[in-house]
Design a protein around this motif. Structure first.
Motif, mmCIF file in Angstrom:
data_model
loop_
_atom_site.group_PDB
_atom_site.id
_atom_site.type_symbol
_atom_site.label_atom_id
_atom_site.label_comp_id
_atom_site.label_asym_id
_atom_site.label_seq_id
_atom_site.Cartn_x
_atom_site.Cartn_y
_atom_site.Cartn_z
ATOM 1 N N LEU A 296 17.664 -2.510 -27.550
ATOM 2 C CA LEU A 296 17.026 -1.400 -26.831
ATOM 3 C C LEU A 296 15.647 -1.816 -26.333
ATOM 4 O O LEU A 296 15.279 -1.549 -25.186
ATOM 5 C CB LEU A 296 16.920 -0.181 -27.736
ATOM 6 C CG LEU A 296 16.299 1.069 -27.104
ATOM 7 C CD1 LEU A 296 17.266 1.687 -26.113
ATOM 8 C CD2 LEU A 296 15.902 2.093 -28.167
ATOM 9 N N ILE A 297 14.864 -2.488 -27.182
ATOM 10 C CA ILE A 297 13.521 -2.926 -26.802
ATOM 11 C C ILE A 297 13.583 -3.904 -25.626
ATOM 12 O O ILE A 297 12.764 -3.844 -24.703
ATOM 13 C CB ILE A 297 12.811 -3.573 -28.009
ATOM 14 C CG1 ILE A 297 12.569 -2.533 -29.108
ATOM 15 C CG2 ILE A 297 11.484 -4.201 -27.596
ATOM 16 C CD1 ILE A 297 12.064 -3.115 -30.409
ATOM 17 N N MET B 232 6.656 -1.728 -21.183
ATOM 18 C CA MET B 232 6.788 -2.266 -22.536
ATOM 19 C C MET B 232 5.404 -2.627 -23.044
ATOM 20 O O MET B 232 4.642 -3.303 -22.348
ATOM 21 C CB MET B 232 7.685 -3.508 -22.527
ATOM 22 C CG MET B 232 7.972 -4.106 -23.893
ATOM 23 S SD MET B 232 9.032 -5.574 -23.724
ATOM 24 C CE MET B 232 9.429 -5.906 -25.422
ATOM 25 N N ASP C 20 20.257 0.973 -22.695
ATOM 26 C CA ASP C 20 19.446 2.105 -22.236
ATOM 27 C C ASP C 20 19.313 3.150 -23.338
ATOM 28 O O ASP C 20 18.319 3.873 -23.401
ATOM 29 C CB ASP C 20 20.064 2.751 -20.991
ATOM 30 C CG ASP C 20 20.003 1.843 -19.784
ATOM 31 O OD1 ASP C 20 19.049 1.053 -19.681
ATOM 32 O OD2 ASP C 20 20.917 1.919 -18.948
ATOM 33 N N THR C 21 20.322 3.249 -24.175
ATOM 34 C CA THR C 21 20.327 4.176 -25.309
ATOM 35 C C THR C 21 21.009 3.471 -26.484
ATOM 36 O O THR C 21 21.709 2.467 -26.309
ATOM 37 C CB THR C 21 21.103 5.471 -24.987
ATOM 38 O OG1 THR C 21 22.461 5.129 -24.666
ATOM 39 C CG2 THR C 21 20.482 6.202 -23.816
ATOM 40 N N THR D 22 9.040 -0.044 -31.119
ATOM 41 C CA THR D 22 8.464 -1.342 -30.792
ATOM 42 C C THR D 22 8.972 -2.390 -31.780
ATOM 43 O O THR D 22 9.648 -2.077 -32.756
ATOM 44 C CB THR D 22 6.923 -1.311 -30.843
ATOM 45 O OG1 THR D 22 6.504 -1.155 -32.216
ATOM 46 C CG2 THR D 22 6.351 -0.173 -30.014
ATOM 47 N N THR E 124 18.448 -2.325 -32.442
ATOM 48 C CA THR E 124 17.150 -1.830 -31.977
ATOM 49 C C THR E 124 16.489 -2.835 -31.047
ATOM 50 O O THR E 124 15.865 -2.457 -30.042
ATOM 51 C CB THR E 124 16.240 -1.529 -33.178
ATOM 52 O OG1 THR E 124 16.887 -0.631 -34.067
ATOM 53 C CG2 THR E 124 14.924 -0.905 -32.718
ATOM 54 N N ASP F 207 12.201 4.567 -34.623
ATOM 55 C CA ASP F 207 10.748 4.680 -34.831
ATOM 56 C C ASP F 207 10.460 4.830 -36.324
ATOM 57 O O ASP F 207 10.300 5.937 -36.826
ATOM 58 C CB ASP F 207 10.207 5.868 -34.036
ATOM 59 C CG ASP F 207 8.724 6.105 -34.276
ATOM 60 O OD1 ASP F 207 8.020 5.115 -34.570
ATOM 61 O OD2 ASP F 207 8.291 7.263 -34.188
ATOM 62 N N LEU G 45 13.528 5.039 -26.145
ATOM 63 C CA LEU G 45 12.540 4.005 -26.444
ATOM 64 C C LEU G 45 11.209 4.581 -26.906
ATOM 65 O O LEU G 45 10.301 3.842 -27.286
ATOM 66 C CB LEU G 45 12.333 3.129 -25.200
ATOM 67 C CG LEU G 45 11.671 1.764 -25.391
ATOM 68 C CD1 LEU G 45 12.434 0.935 -26.401
ATOM 69 C CD2 LEU G 45 11.562 1.023 -24.075
#
Length: 641
Positions: free
Chosen positions: A346-347, A532, A352-353, A301, A343, A407, A297
């Motif tokens: 995950l956010i 977060m 977890d991955t 975002t 994605t 990212d 993470l």
């Protein structure tokens, strides 16, 4: 000549008029050493001076000190000098200078109190070693060359020790022993290093004299190969603390077959691989790869989802193939809406991955990074061929580019430390709702409004309930793919690929809650930024988000309820101010007696005032009154043990 003097006088006059005040001192970061015989404190002396062109030359000074640079004002004074002992660490100081004409000057910098004394080291004056068959070699531990070592702060048994041949690398050695064989006959210079717990080092130069008096040991010559390179991000920033893997193997037909794999932790961006004791005449292949473990993470975002959507819609295409790789979390060699869905999971904490991708991917630099869809141009390894090796080699420019999956905008931490992108340069966008008292077992729908109308590309936040007081039952106003409710936490990540206007008069969402014990809603529900980022995205950048209970009166000060309350060790009072304001926090017991008072100067923006339990006499119920400029907030405060 007269014209030149007149021009100079006019120019100086204009400069003074444009700068009514200026610092005469450097006003920059400073370092101080720990006191002798102390591992916790160091003497600090700071002084700053300014000049003014005000008719009254008197200048008033003040400063505020944030110990440990944790965004808390711990010390403030009206003085131009700081003198005294400070704890080991990095602290921040903000100076203010004002004159009688209303001019203000301010500067901020860090001062570091640290251990400056390296460990002491006393070594023997070399060793002489005779070689004997059949081994014809001898290994020396670094400790064999040390007579004594000590440090002011690190126990002797915790001091690190290393050794290497002189000229064989820089920085602290990774080896603790050296071996010498028949090819090392003669004088061999070496370095013995020690390092304390604060990273300070010392070394002594030494030697080993290798002798073969009986000429029983024949030299079997071999080669040393050095491979150099660096790792950087797609934005050309240094990546540190990554793992480099090297596989070394001989090609078919070697006299002595070899197949080894070893790893190095690279503390800085650049690395050197040392392949040693490689017999001459054989052919070798070295395969290099790199990996990183700083959290899936890290740097990811909802704003990355906004950028991926804009790329897919061609409204704001990517400019680099490294962005495409970062977005391609399902590793399909394409960027699609499916990558957005993965994605977002995950956010929201559903994953977890990433199921199909590691946290990072290291690739060889692309020849043309602007070819954003050229996934095939990227290779993960170097394969270096060394045919018929007959001499030492040094090879350069084996670089890697590190890409953090998910990212897209390159905000991930590159060395394990917090990213500079964590700083906000815009005022908070408030989520507002009315506070209310809930009876035990009562269920209600809580509307969340924006404090102002806004055109948003996306937003994300984590709403957390105190599990002993409240439970979150659901949320209305969002499609299921935009949120995840798990236990007492509600994670929300909204973006639709296009900007959307939100009216402050219409609820953004409705959250349904049920009270587990009687109490106020504000004491049981809060935005939690620890796991977060709570933020919104506009065309001008990121804005933090905060939850405010109460009506938006348009006042220049907004008060937030102290969190936590009740508290054990400390609680925080958050205040949003529009301009620099004086503040006073007063604590009273139930008999109306003042038991504690603190004064502050608050800068514009969201400020957090910490109250430590030690400032209150005992556990119990207290009343607080927080005054900022002409605005006042008061309420009950409970200290527990």
């Amino acid at each position: 000549m007269n014209r030149l003097l007149l021009f100079t006088f006019v120019l100086l006059s204009q400069q003074l008029a444009a700068q009514p005040m200026s610092w005469t001192t450097a006003c920059s970061d400073k370092n101080f050493c720990l006191n002798q015989n102390s591992c916790t404190q160091g003497q600090v002396f700071l002084v700053e001076k300014a000049v003014t062109n005000c008719s009254s030359p008197s200048i008033n000074y003040s400063y505020r000190i944030d110990l440990n640079n944790d965004n808390t004002v711990d010390i403030q004074s009206s003085d131009d000098t700081v003198s005294g002992n400070f704890a080991k660490g990095i602290h921040k100081i903000t100076w203010r200078a004002t004159d009688n004409c209303g001019n203000l000057l301010q500067c901020t910098y860090l001062f570091h109190v640290k251990d400056c004394q390296p460990p002491s080291l006393l070594c023997i004056n070399g060793l002489t070693q005779g070689l004997e068959a059949p081994t014809c070699s001898e290994t020396f531990m670094a400790s064999q060359f040390v007579l004594s070592m000590s440090d002011n702060c690190t126990p002797t048994d915790e001091i690190e020790i290393g050794i290497r041949r002189t000229g064989d690398g820089t920085g602290f050695p990774t080896q603790t022993s050296l071996s010498f064989g028949s090819c090392d006959e003669g004088f061999n210079q070496l370095e013995v290093w020690v390092r304390d717990g604060n990273g300070l080092t010392n070394l002594c130069n030494n030697y080993v004299l290798v002798q073969d008096s009986d000429q029983d040991c024949e030299c079997n010559e071999d080669a040393d190969v050095y491979i150099n390179g660096c790792a950087r991000s797609g934005g050309n920033k240094k990546i540190a603390q990554f793992r480099l893997k090297t596989k070394l193997e001989t090609l078919p037909g070697a006299a002595v077959p070899l197949n080894e794999t070893f790893t190095q932790i690279i503390e800085d961006s650049c690395y050197t691989v040392h392949l040693e004791n490689m017999p001459f005449g054989d052919s070798y292949r070295a395969t290099l790869s790199a990996e990183q473990k700083f959290g899936p993470l890290n740097g990811v975002t909802t704003y990355d989802l906004v950028l991926i959507s804009k790329h897919i819609l061609s409204s704001e295409p990517f400019t680099s193939v490294y962005q495409s790789v970062a977005a391609d979390v399902n590793r399909s060699n394409s960027v699609t809406t499916f990558d957005i869905l993965e994605t977002r999971k995950l956010i929201l904490g559903i994953y977890d991955t990433f199921p199909n991708a590691p946290a990072w991917r290291f690739v060889r630099p692309a020849a043309n990074p602007s070819q954003v869809a050229n996934f095939a141009a990227l290779q993960d390894t170097y394969q270096i061929m060394l045919p018929n090796l007959l001499d030492d080699l040094t090879m350069h420019n084996y670089h890697f580019v590190g890409v953090k999956y998910g990212d897209v905008n390159g905000t991930a931490s590159l060395n394990g430390e917090p990213s500079s992108d964590d700083r906000y340069h815009a005022p908070p966008l408030l989520l507002r709702t009315e506070d209310r008292y809930l009876r035990r077992g009562e269920s209600t729908r809580v509307p969340l409004y924006l404090s102002e109308p806004a055109l948003l590309d996306g937003w994300q936040w984590l709403l957390e309930a105190d599990p002993s007081k409240l439970e979150i039952l659901g949320i209305e106003g969002l499609s299921p793919e935009f949120y995840h409710l798990q236990g007492a936490t509600l994670r929300v990540s909204w973006s639709e690929g296009q900007s959307r206007y939100f009216d402050a008069q219409q609820a953004l969402v409705w959250v349904t809650v049920r009270s587990l014990q009687a109490g106020r809603l504000s004491d049981a529900l809060a935005l939690q930024a620890q796991h977060m980022r709570c933020e919104a995205y506009t065309e001008r950048g990121r804005r933090p988000m905060a939850l405010y209970f109460g009506e938006d009166t348009g006042a220049g000060v907004l008060f937030f309820s102290p969190k936590p309350n009740p508290f054990v060790s400390e609680t925080s009072f958050e205040v949003l101010v529009q301009e620099t304001s004086p503040a006073q926090l007063e604590i009273f017991d139930l008999n109306g007696r003042l038991v504690g008072s603190e004064q502050y100067t608050l800068d514009p923006g969201m400020q957090s005032l910490r109250l430590r339990a030690a400032l209150l006499p005992t556990k119990g119920v207290y009343v607080y009154r927080l005054r900022v400029s002409d605005e006042v907030s008061s309420g009950r405060l409970v200290r527990m043990e």
